[in-house]
Design a protein around this motif. Structure first.
Motif, PDB file in Angstrom:
ATOM      1  N   ARG A   1       0.486  -1.155   0.086  1.00 36.16           N
ATOM      2  CA  ARG A   1       0.013  -0.092   0.155  1.00 36.16           C
ATOM      3  C   ARG A   1       0.740   1.382  -0.012  1.00 36.16           C
ATOM      4  N   ILE A   2       1.899   1.350   0.793  1.00 33.14           N
ATOM      5  CA  ILE A   2       2.682   2.526   0.990  1.00 33.14           C
ATOM      6  C   ILE A   2       3.337   2.751  -0.382  1.00 33.14           C
ATOM      7  N   ALA A   3       3.892   1.525  -0.965  1.00 37.86           N
ATOM      8  CA  ALA A   3       4.514   1.744  -2.356  1.00 37.86           C
ATOM      9  C   ALA A   3       3.388   2.330  -3.305  1.00 37.86           C
ATOM     10  N   ASP A   4       2.299   1.892  -3.401  1.00 44.86           N
ATOM     11  CA  ASP A   4       1.378   2.385  -4.394  1.00 44.86           C
ATOM     12  C   ASP A   4       0.939   3.901  -3.943  1.00 44.86           C
ATOM     13  N   GLU A   5       0.647   4.026  -2.714  1.00 40.71           N
ATOM     14  CA  GLU A   5       0.494   5.495  -2.510  1.00 40.71           C
ATOM     15  C   GLU A   5       1.428   6.609  -2.897  1.00 40.71           C
ATOM     16  N   THR A   6       2.841   5.944  -2.413  1.00 34.79           N
ATOM     17  CA  THR A   6       3.856   7.027  -2.876  1.00 34.79           C
ATOM     18  C   THR A   6       4.077   7.161  -4.282  1.00 34.79           C
ATOM     19  N   ALA A   7       3.948   6.207  -5.175  1.00 34.70           N
ATOM     20  CA  ALA A   7       3.938   6.249  -6.552  1.00 34.70           C
ATOM     21  C   ALA A   7       2.961   7.335  -6.981  1.00 34.70           C
ATOM     22  N   ALA A   8       1.935   7.171  -6.411  1.00 33.62           N
ATOM     23  CA  ALA A   8       0.578   8.213  -6.647  1.00 33.62           C
ATOM     24  C   ALA A   8       0.864   9.607  -6.299  1.00 33.62           C
ATOM     25  N   PHE A   9       1.601   9.839  -5.020  1.00 36.23           N
ATOM     26  CA  PHE A   9       1.872  10.970  -4.485  1.00 36.23           C
ATOM     27  C   PHE A   9       2.874  11.560  -5.513  1.00 36.23           C
ATOM     28  N   LEU A  10       3.984  10.936  -6.013  1.00 29.24           N
ATOM     29  CA  LEU A  10       4.880  11.445  -6.739  1.00 29.24           C
ATOM     30  C   LEU A  10       4.138  12.058  -8.274  1.00 29.24           C
ATOM     31  N   LEU A  11       3.348  11.428  -8.799  1.00 30.94           N
ATOM     32  CA  LEU A  11       2.801  11.608  -9.903  1.00 30.94           C
ATOM     33  C   LEU A  11       1.727  12.833  -9.758  1.00 30.94           C
ATOM     34  N   ARG A  12       0.978  12.806  -8.974  1.00 33.03           N
ATOM     35  CA  ARG A  12      -0.258  13.490  -8.612  1.00 33.03           C
ATOM     36  C   ARG A  12       0.360  14.850  -8.029  1.00 33.03           C
ATOM     37  N   ASP A  13       1.105  14.860  -6.858  1.00 30.62           N
ATOM     38  CA  ASP A  13       1.510  16.405  -6.243  1.00 30.62           C
ATOM     39  C   ASP A  13       3.022  16.871  -6.828  1.00 30.62           C
ATOM     40  N   LEU A  14       3.454  16.118  -7.480  1.00 29.30           N
ATOM     41  CA  LEU A  14       4.764  16.544  -7.701  1.00 29.30           C
ATOM     42  C   LEU A  14       4.867  16.505  -9.354  1.00 29.30           C
ATOM     43  N   GLY A  15       3.870  16.432 -10.260  1.00 29.86           N
ATOM     44  CA  GLY A  15       3.901  16.411 -11.527  1.00 29.86           C
ATOM     45  C   GLY A  15       3.827  17.842 -12.097  1.00 29.86           C
ATOM     46  N   THR A  16       4.577  18.187 -12.980  1.00 29.09           N
ATOM     47  CA  THR A  16       4.585  19.647 -13.609  1.00 29.09           C
ATOM     48  C   THR A  16       3.839  19.924 -14.604  1.00 29.09           C
ATOM     49  N   PRO A  17       3.440  20.780 -15.361  1.00 28.36           N
ATOM     50  CA  PRO A  17       2.766  20.832 -16.276  1.00 28.36           C
ATOM     51  C   PRO A  17       3.463  20.792 -17.672  1.00 28.36           C
ATOM     52  N   ARG A  18       4.865  20.919 -17.528  1.00 35.36           N
ATOM     53  CA  ARG A  18       5.648  20.811 -18.763  1.00 35.36           C
ATOM     54  C   ARG A  18       6.611  19.522 -18.815  1.00 35.36           C
ATOM     55  N   GLY A  19       6.054  18.758 -17.967  1.00 43.71           N
ATOM     56  CA  GLY A  19       6.573  17.340 -17.792  1.00 43.71           C
ATOM     57  C   GLY A  19       7.795  17.445 -16.843  1.00 43.71           C
ATOM     58  N   GLY A  20       8.078  16.240 -16.100  1.00 43.82           N
ATOM     59  CA  GLY A  20       9.292  16.178 -15.170  1.00 43.82           C
ATOM     60  C   GLY A  20       8.452  16.548 -13.832  1.00 43.82           C
ATOM     61  N   LEU A  21       9.181  15.876 -12.873  1.00 43.43           N
ATOM     62  CA  LEU A  21       8.611  16.062 -11.065  1.00 43.43           C
ATOM     63  C   LEU A  21       9.283  17.236 -10.618  1.00 43.43           C
ATOM     64  N   ALA A  22       8.477  18.005  -9.781  1.00 43.95           N
ATOM     65  CA  ALA A  22       9.029  18.940  -9.087  1.00 43.95           C
ATOM     66  C   ALA A  22       9.945  18.403  -7.855  1.00 43.95           C
ATOM     67  N   SER A  23      10.600  19.254  -7.376  1.00 41.41           N
ATOM     68  CA  SER A  23      11.706  19.251  -6.392  1.00 41.41           C
ATOM     69  C   SER A  23      11.101  18.919  -5.213  1.00 41.41           C
TER      70      SER A  23
END
Length: 659
Positions: free
Chosen positions: A286-308
């Motif tokens: 569960r923690i792995a799944d939720e962490t992956a979701a957090f990365l893509l949902r909350d750190l995804g940037t409009p122009r691609g790439g993940l925020a710091s």
């Protein structure tokens, strides 16, 4: 004069663009101005999500009187440590040498040639004002002593980076000593290592997992399992939205320092993913799944790439977004669910945080509870998160850092869900298209535009490893070519001539010392990261020169792995992969959805390489001379390109890997 940060691409520098301080970005022009005016340089280093950086800014850099003294007697240079890790490394070494400790904000006074002569971290306003006066007086009346002190510090910093130190080739004995050292330092009650403040030891956990897989050590696995459980149930983990904070201010993982960093979550995603595969643990999955979701949902940037990062503060208040009172829970959930949630999340009237508020923790196991209880828990989480989303939210540092995105790509590829794999490929495209310029890496981009800072060794290592992870997902040889290009640059431009590496290229901007820090701290060291990529590349291609370079570099890290294991976790994890082989798993099939493929990705030991494709597929050396068996998908388990008898069923593949 005027503040010169307005046009910066760094969110941290932009936070200071309206200060009354006449800030300069790091540049030759700033030091030339100090020489012209014959004044010392203040070098202030921090990052956008840093709480105490914000405090010092509010107290001192936004104060007109302090700013006037700074502007009159100094050239003030503001540095984002995440954009310029080379600058940060040099002056952090000096700060630690002078004070015995380091941290951010880092406050350095230097000569116009950049030689540090007084270093510190956070200073309260009154002390900082007194310090400015003292430095001004010393520069005016004791110039010779100041310059001598600066020269001595530079010599000490340079000496710390010299090549030619002791070496120790990776061996089973050395890695066993490292694992034993970690076992002695573990917190057996709360998990992790050491006391407060306590940082998530992701790289040490990754090493111990691989050590368990190679040796069967029950102790190593239990350290990982216990630490992962305690972190996942603690306040360092966001119980509503997923994702880990940077560290816990206490030894029990209860109250976090609230910033969420991309690199921590990427590395922890790898740990929880592999722990779930090794043990089948529902909490870890569960923690792995939720962490992956957090990365893509909350750190995804409009122009691609993940925020710091997400900031530690919200509207200048630490934890404003995240903490709760019992009354607030009842207000959102109603009386019955509110009281139930307060008990489950240990929210009391006394509170665990400031002003009688509490950080949510998970008081008891929920993942394998009665289904109706789990359903209630999911409902409560969703309603609380919806209410929390209406609160003021922390700021986001939206610059894209090459090495940290590389760590995330590798983690998402290993996580292995369809969404994670698609995201890993998409993120790799961003790095290849935007950060790879004329064969060299740029460290950062923002709003789709690459910044000027050149990539450092950790960028080359982490991005090369990421490209190799995507190559294993796609069997597209261009990712292998990209990785080769980065590794060749690293070997040609960063090597120190004695098997190890500098952190900056030989044609990079010359600083007062050339950094070469071998320790794994918040992120893998450049040396550890490049070793990981070299080992993987050699396993995928069979080109022994890259493996020889990896073994030589790992030998320079051997004494650190053995003697100071808490600061060599990634190096030790790479050492485990190298000692294991690593496993090379080639699945010959025309059907990428074959159950044998799923079994390979699910059960491969950490550090293994896996390729899937048709026999003799161009650009995939591991598939050369790998025929199907009676037309069925066939897996070949090899080490050093020497393979055991092929297998055609998932059970036989699992038995082969476990043997």
């Amino acid at each position: 004069m005027a503040n010169r940060l307005e046009g910066s691409t760094s969110p941290y520098l932009l936070q200071h663009k309206d200060n009354p301080v006449d800030w300069w970005p790091w540049s030759p022009e700033a030091f030339a101005e100090a020489r012209r005016r014959d004044v010392p340089v203040l070098i202030s280093v921090g990052y956008a999500a840093c709480h105490w950086c914000h405090v010092m800014a509010h107290e001192s850099f936004e104060d007109d009187a302090i700013a006037a003294r700074l502007n009159d007697g100094f050239v003030a240079v503001k540095v984002d440590r995440e954009e310029r890790p080379d600058v940060d490394a040099v002056y952090m070494t000096a700060t630690q040498a002078m004070t015995g400790q380091g941290g951010w904000p880092m406050t350095v006074f230097a000569t116009p040639d950049g030689e540090p002569f007084f270093c510190g971290t956070y200073f309260p306003k009154q002390h900082f004002g007194q310090l400015l006066d003292s430095v001004t007086t010393a520069w005016r009346d004791q110039r010779d002593d100041v310059i001598k002190q600066g020269a001595a510090v530079v010599q000490a910093v340079g000496g710390a980076q010299l090549a030619g130190g002791p070496t120790a080739p990776i061996s089973a004995t050395l890695l066993a000593a490292s694992a034993s050292g970690l076992a002695r330092e573990q917190d057996a009650l709360h998990g992790g290592f050491g006391g407060a403040p306590k940082f998530p030891p992701h790289m040490n956990l990754l090493f111990l997992l691989r050590h368990h897989e190679r040796t069967g050590s029950a102790e190593a696995l239990e350290i990982v399992r216990h630490t992962c459980e305690q972190m996942a149930r603690g306040g360092i983990y966001d119980q509503l939205a997923g994702g880990f904070a940077r560290y816990s201010v206490d030894a029990t993982w209860t109250v976090p320092h609230f910033e969420k960093m991309l690199y921590d979550n990427a590395l922890l995603l790898r740990v929880y993913t592999q722990l779930a595969r090794v043990t089948g643990d529902a909490l870890a999955r569960r923690i792995a799944d939720e962490t992956a979701a957090f990365l893509l949902r909350d750190l995804g940037t409009p122009r691609g790439g993940l925020a710091s990062a997400l900031d530690a503060d919200t509207e200048g208040v630490e934890g404003l977004t995240y903490a709760w009172t019992p009354a607030e829970l009842v207000g959102v959930l109603g009386q019955d669910d509110g009281v139930w949630a307060a008990d489950l999340f240990r929210v009391t009237t006394a509170g665990t945080f400031e002003h009688g508020r509490s950080v949510l923790v998970l008081a008891r196991d929920i993942d394998e509870a009665d289904p109706s209880l789990v359903e209630r828990w999911h409902d409560v989480r969703q309603r609380l998160l919806a209410a929390r989303d209406e609160r003021p939210q922390p700021a986001r540092d939206d610059k894209v850092v090459a090495s940290w995105n590389g760590l995330a790509i590798t983690a998402l590829a290993e996580h292995g869900s369809a969404g994670s794999r698609t995201a890993a490929i998409r993120l790799a495209e961003v790095l290849a298209d935007r950060h790879l310029v004329d064969g060299r890496l740029r460290r950062v981009s923002r709003d789709g535009v690459a910044g000027e800072p050149a990539g450092v060794l950790e960028d080359y290592g982490c991005v090369a490893e990421a490209f190799l992870a995507v190559y294993q997902l796609t069997a597209d040889p261009r990712w292998l070519d990209h990785a080769r290009q980065l590794l060749d640059v690293a070997l040609a431009r960063f090597g120190n001539g004695a098997g190890g590496f500098h952190d900056t290229a030989d044609d990079a901007e010359k600083l007062v010392a050339r950094p070469a820090d071998p320790t794994d701290n918040a992120t893998p060291s450049g040396a550890s990261a490049i070793c990981a990529a070299l080992v993987t590349f050699a396993a995928l291609t069979g080109e022994t020169s890259y493996r020889e370079a990896a073994d030589a570099a790992l030998a320079t890290l051997g004494p650190l792995i053995e003697g100071h294991p808490r600061f060599a976790g990634y190096a030790a994890a790479v050492g485990e992969a190298a000692l294991t082989g690593p496993y090379e798993i080639a699945v010959a099939t025309s059907d990428p959805a074959d159950l044998l493929v799923e079994a390979a990705f699910r059960h491969a030991p950490g550090g293994s390489v896996i390729v899937v494709g048709t026999p003799d597929q161009p650009g995939v050396p591991l598939l050369a001379d790998r025929p199907l068996t009676d037309g069925a998908a066939t897996a070949y388990v090899c080490r050093g390109f020497v393979c055991e008898r092929p297998v055609t069923t998932p059970d036989d593949l699992l038995a082969r890997l476990r043997s």
